[in-house]
Design an enzyme around this catalytic site. Structure first.
Site, PDB file in Angstrom:
ATOM      1  CG  ASP A  42      -8.621  -4.624 -11.217  1.00 50.59           C
ATOM      2  OD1 ASP A  42      -8.608  -5.339  -9.878  1.00 50.59           O
ATOM      3  OD2 ASP A  42      -7.678  -4.308 -11.559  1.00 50.59           O
ATOM      4  CD  GLU A  94       5.014   4.434  -2.275  1.00 55.92           C
ATOM      5  OE1 GLU A  94       5.698   4.432  -3.293  1.00 55.92           O
ATOM      6  OE2 GLU A  94       5.316   5.412  -1.842  1.00 55.92           O
ATOM      7  CB  CYS A 124      -6.556  -1.868  -9.290  1.00 53.64           C
ATOM      8  SG  CYS A 124      -5.933  -0.382  -8.518  1.00 53.64           S
ATOM      9  N   GLY A 125      -3.800  -3.206  -7.861  1.00 54.69           N
ATOM     10  CA  GLY A 125      -2.180  -3.265  -7.883  1.00 54.69           C
ATOM     11  C   GLY A 125      -1.779  -2.189  -8.605  1.00 54.69           C
ATOM     12  CD1 TRP A 126       2.523  -0.509  -8.640  1.00 61.49           C
ATOM     13  CD2 TRP A 126       2.490  -2.442  -8.083  1.00 61.49           C
ATOM     14  NE1 TRP A 126       2.991  -0.715  -7.239  1.00 61.49           N
ATOM     15  CE2 TRP A 126       3.191  -2.175  -7.229  1.00 61.49           C
ATOM     16  CE3 TRP A 126       2.147  -3.803  -8.380  1.00 61.49           C
ATOM     17  CZ2 TRP A 126       3.636  -2.929  -6.085  1.00 61.49           C
ATOM     18  CZ3 TRP A 126       2.709  -4.721  -7.215  1.00 61.49           C
ATOM     19  CH2 TRP A 126       3.305  -4.183  -6.108  1.00 61.49           C
ATOM     20  CB  ILE A 131      -5.803  -0.036   0.939  1.00 62.04           C
ATOM     21  CG1 ILE A 131      -5.593  -1.532   1.074  1.00 62.04           C
ATOM     22  CG2 ILE A 131      -7.642  -0.565   0.905  1.00 62.04           C
ATOM     23  CD1 ILE A 131      -5.853  -2.330   2.116  1.00 62.04           C
ATOM     24  CB  SER A 132      -1.119   0.020  -1.687  1.00 57.91           C
ATOM     25  OG  SER A 132       0.289   0.615  -2.061  1.00 57.91           O
ATOM     26  CB  CYS A 183       5.552 -18.589  -1.479  1.00 54.99           C
ATOM     27  SG  CYS A 183       5.080 -17.445   0.043  1.00 54.99           S
TER      28      CYS A 183
END
Length: 381
Positions: free
Chosen positions: A163, A191, A166-168, A188-189, A344
């Site tokens: 993935d 958090e 992958c976010g959270w 790359i986060s 948006c």
């Protein structure tokens, strides 16, 4: 005198979209500070957004205001300033999504604070377009999307899935729980990585903090949901080469991305400065050039109209839960985030932005590609 002349320009422009300055319709704008006019004419979308953040203007229905502006293509009628032309030139000369910059860009948005996203998103913390067919809630609509994505990948127990972005961990957790696969997710986060690991604890999910350009293992299937918008046109081909190298010969790659009707090498100025630095929406042509000679296009769907409703649901959650967030985030942030979500939503309602899911294979699937589109009546909820 100058103010009256500038106001006259705006009166004529907006009238063609059925918008009246200080009018009575919910999509009419209310101008509180005459600096608004020069700010927009001198700085375009950046000036428009910053003027809103500074409370120089308001609108009861921002989403409908922008929908009308975009449908009439009023943004194209404002002459580009020399400064904006320079920024376009620089975007073509330099790679603003090179590895070091990508880390900084990603963290500026995704490390704002997990509390914000927990209050705004669904229970899975899925920060991408939901699929609303026969879904009454955001939770159900996001499960529709996650389940459909798994079925498009033809996931089977024991498969190893990558993935990218992958976010959270929403897809990783869902796929591991419902389809019995092992998932490696990269982001790359910091958090996101920390919370994703907590949310996927006890499952065969490995969350890694890394850039996609350092990938080297082989996977049975690869998915990328809402990350390609951060790759940048100078890196589209590199990205596809990495995916190609990491996908097994009989594997499937599913790319889920917002898309633009037109090829571009730069992004909206306000969005770049305040929301998604370094972001860029790919066009059909740009994606086609990036995959040519590497993949066979097996399937392509457009779910753009679903993103309008998704963004409105996020805004409802954000505004309804603002009292839980206001001690940490100030009023300017509230206006900035409201402007982001509703403007948006308008781009999808006006059909100037799209949401694509495409399925690709390395060598073409023998006999043709197929997946089970389970009837909505028995969708997960």
């Amino acid at each position: 005198m100058r103010t009256e002349r500038l106001k006259g320009i705006f009166d004529r422009l907006l009238a063609s979209a059925g918008i009246t300055i200080n009018g009575n319709n919910p999509w009419d704008i209310q101008v509180h500070n005459d600096k608004f006019y020069s700010a927009v004419l001198e700085s375009g979308s950046l000036g428009m957004g910053e003027a809103y953040m500074q409370q120089w203007w308001d609108c009861d229905e921002l989403d409908e205001f922008f929908t009308r502006v975009l449908r009439e293509k009023l943004d194209a009628r404002i002459t580009l300033t020399p400064k904006f032309k320079l920024e376009i030139l620089l975007s073509r000369l330099f790679n603003h999504q090179r590895p070091a910059a990508a880390w900084r860009n990603g963290q500026k948005h995704y490390d704002i604070g997990n509390d914000l996203f927990e209050e705004m998103l669904d229970k899975h913390m899925t920060y991408t377009c939901a699929f609303w067919d026969d879904a009454l809630t955001l939770d159900a609509a996001q499960e529709n999307k996650l389940d459909l994505t798994c079925r498009k990948l033809n996931l089977k127990p024991g498969m190893h899935v990558l993935d990218i972005g992958c976010g959270w961990g929403s897809f990783a957790r869902f796929a591991a729980e419902r389809y019995g696969v092992k998932v490696t997710g990269i982001t790359i986060s910091p958090e996101q990585a920390e919370l994703a690991r907590k949310r996927c604890k006890g499952l065969p999910v490995d969350i890694q903090l890394m850039d996609y350009r350092t990938l080297h293992e082989k996977y049975d299937a690869i998915v990328s949901i809402g990350m390609f918008e951060h790759v940048g046109y100078k890196n589209y081909r590199t990205y596809m080469k990495v995916v190609h190298a990491c996908l097994k010969d009989d594997g499937i790659f599913l790319l889920h991305t917002i898309g633009s009707n037109n090829s571009s090498t730069f992004t909206d100025q306000w969005m770049n400065k305040y929301i998604f630095p370094g972001s860029m929406l790919p066009s059909i042509r740009q994606i086609g050039q990036a995959v040519e000679g590497l993949f066979v296009m097996e399937h392509w769907e457009n779910f753009g109209v679903h993103y309008d409703k998704t963004l409105l649901a996020w805004y409802d959650n954000f505004s309804h839960n603002w009292d839980k967030l206001s001690a940490k985030y100030d009023e300017t942030f509230f206006r900035m985030w409201k402007y982001y979500l509703l403007s948006c939503a308008a781009t999808f309602r006006a059909r100037s932005s799209q949401l694509w899911q495409m399925v690709l294979s390395r060598n073409g699937i023998a006999g043709g590609y197929a997946f089970t589109r389970r009837p909505a009546a028995i969708q997960l909820h």
